[in-house]
Design an enzyme around this catalytic site. Structure first.
Site, PDB file in Angstrom:
ATOM      1  N   ASN A 173      40.221  42.134  31.308  1.00 49.48           N
ATOM      2  CA  ASN A 173      40.034  40.695  31.245  1.00 49.48           C
ATOM      3  C   ASN A 173      38.642  40.367  30.731  1.00 49.48           C
ATOM      4  O   ASN A 173      37.696  41.149  30.864  1.00 49.48           O
ATOM      5  CB  ASN A 173      40.310  40.022  32.603  1.00 49.48           C
ATOM      6  CG  ASN A 173      39.426  40.477  33.732  1.00 49.48           C
ATOM      7  OD1 ASN A 173      39.148  41.665  33.894  1.00 49.48           O
ATOM      8  ND2 ASN A 173      38.983  39.532  34.553  1.00 49.48           N
ATOM      9  N   CYS A 206      43.308  37.522  29.698  1.00 51.36           N
ATOM     10  CA  CYS A 206      43.787  38.457  30.717  1.00 51.36           C
ATOM     11  C   CYS A 206      43.817  39.883  30.169  1.00 51.36           C
ATOM     12  O   CYS A 206      43.971  40.104  28.962  1.00 51.36           O
ATOM     13  CB  CYS A 206      45.189  38.071  31.173  1.00 51.36           C
ATOM     14  SG  CYS A 206      45.281  36.517  32.067  1.00 51.36           S
ATOM     15  N   CYS A 259      49.849  37.770  36.014  1.00 47.76           N
ATOM     16  CA  CYS A 259      50.034  36.333  36.224  1.00 47.76           C
ATOM     17  C   CYS A 259      51.284  35.875  35.471  1.00 47.76           C
ATOM     18  O   CYS A 259      51.892  36.641  34.725  1.00 47.76           O
ATOM     19  CB  CYS A 259      48.800  35.569  35.743  1.00 47.76           C
ATOM     20  SG  CYS A 259      48.622  35.503  33.937  1.00 47.76           S
ATOM     21  N   GLU A 302      46.193  42.069  30.503  1.00 50.47           N
ATOM     22  CA  GLU A 302      47.507  42.379  29.938  1.00 50.47           C
ATOM     23  C   GLU A 302      47.627  41.857  28.510  1.00 50.47           C
ATOM     24  O   GLU A 302      48.152  42.549  27.632  1.00 50.47           O
ATOM     25  CB  GLU A 302      48.621  41.776  30.809  1.00 50.47           C
ATOM     26  CG  GLU A 302      48.667  42.336  32.225  1.00 50.47           C
ATOM     27  CD  GLU A 302      47.807  41.570  33.218  1.00 50.47           C
ATOM     28  OE1 GLU A 302      48.125  41.644  34.421  1.00 50.47           O
ATOM     29  OE2 GLU A 302      46.824  40.914  32.824  1.00 50.47           O
TER      30      GLU A 302
END
Length: 136
Positions: free
Chosen positions: A42, A53, A88, A55
């Protein structure tokens, strides 16, 4: 690659996160069907909505390295305590896109920052009734 090795790469990525505002470092490692691995972390910004983020960072690297259609599994590690860090909602949607492209219900291995807790999920479980390319 073992689960622990993939989680180790996610932990190493988390150590490189830029999180001066939340102090919540997250790392992500993505393994392809061919065994290639990319990572991301992140990256916060003073203008909060411009943050990125882990991911999303790793998915971008995966697209450039081997293509989203080859994503096999993902490891996410974050925080400093025993609380398991899961993607998230926005990241779940992005992972679902890769899953739809690959035709696989992508496995996500989630770990606490201290490594004491691990959970395994499939993206179909984390975002049921997801919206994907076939809905357009």
């Amino acid at each position: 690659m073992t689960d622990e090795q993939l989680l180790g790469q996610a932990r190493a990525a988390a150590a490189k996160a830029y999180a001066p505002y939340s102090n919540f470092q997250v790392g992500c490692a993505i393994e392809s069907v061919d065994g290639e691995v990319v990572t991301g972390a992140n990256m916060e910004n003073a203008c909060y909505r411009l943050g990125l983020c882990a991911e999303q960072s790793a998915l971008t690297a995966a697209q450039h390295q081997f293509g989203l259609d080859k994503v096999a599994r993902i490891a996410v590690v974050g925080g400093t305590d025993a609380t398991v860090c899961t993607p998230c909602g926005g990241c779940r949607q992005a992972i679902l896109e890769a899953a739809h492209l690959s035709g696989r219900d992508v496995e996500i291995i989630c770990s606490s920052g201290d490594g004491s807790a691990v959970e395994r999920h499939r993206i179909g479980e984390l975002i049921p009734f997801g919206f994907g390319p076939q809905n357009l």
